[in-house]
Write an enzyme that holds these catalytic residues in place. Structure first.
Site, PDB file in Angstrom:
ATOM      1  N   GLU A  43       0.830  -1.207   0.000  1.00  7.71           N
ATOM      2  CA  GLU A  43       0.000   0.000   0.000  1.00  7.71           C
ATOM      3  C   GLU A  43       0.862   1.254   0.000  1.00  7.71           C
ATOM      4  OE1 GLU A  43      -2.387  -0.149   3.566  1.00  7.71           O
ATOM      5  OE2 GLU A  43      -0.640  -0.457   4.813  1.00  7.71           O
ATOM      6  N   HIS A  68     -19.166   7.393  -5.452  1.00  5.90           N
ATOM      7  CA  HIS A  68     -17.994   8.241  -5.619  1.00  5.90           C
ATOM      8  C   HIS A  68     -17.622   8.963  -4.339  1.00  5.90           C
ATOM      9  CE1 HIS A  68     -21.361  11.036  -6.367  1.00  5.90           C
ATOM     10  NE2 HIS A  68     -20.548  11.996  -5.952  1.00  5.90           N
TER      11      HIS A  68
END
Length: 146
Positions: A43, A68
């Site tokens: 990550e 979103h």
């Protein structure tokens, strides 16, 4: 509840995600787990004006949707963001129909089917405008077309 901690996005390619967050949205990369996986997979962490964003390697959403994340931006900055996002190859979407008072929005898909909105209005402005529209409808007033 104290507020939002961070947002995590599952992506295929961390370097491509870094281009989107840094080159497109103006974030700064602050961490790369590299070979040290403290979480589920490799990550990267980003700082976007004090907001912690995470890109985690994995299988992103298979399909696009209207789900979103919306970031508030100054209206004058919207064209700059659009130019930056287009320059890195992100897909800027056509705007949706809007009513006056909602503010302006730029919708863009990243490289992994996540949808982002850059929005110029506030919740208060929108609610105030919607209240005015509701009141004018209740009173039988005709509104001008937008």
């Amino acid at each position: 509840m104290q507020g939002l901690s961070h947002l995590t996005f599952i992506v295929r390619d961390l370097e491509r995600a870094a281009r989107f967050f840094c080159g497109g949205l103006g974030a700064s990369e602050v961490y790369d787990s590299a070979a040290r996986h403290f979480s589920l997979s490799h990550e990267k962490f980003f700082d976007l004006n004090g907001l912690w964003l995470v890109a985690m390697q994995g299988e992103p959403p298979a399909e696009r949707s209207y789900r979103h994340v919306a970031f508030q931006v100054a209206e004058d900055d919207l064209p700059l963001y659009e130019a930056s996002l287009r320059a890195i190859g992100a897909e800027v979407r056509p705007p949706r129909p809007r009513v006056a008072g909602e503010g302006q929005s730029l919708y863009v898909h990243d490289f992994d089917n996540h949808l982002f909105e850059l929005h110029t209005g506030t919740l208060g402005e929108r609610l105030e405008h919607y209240q005015k529209k509701s009141c004018s409808r209740l009173m039988g007033k005709r509104e001008q077309p937008i």
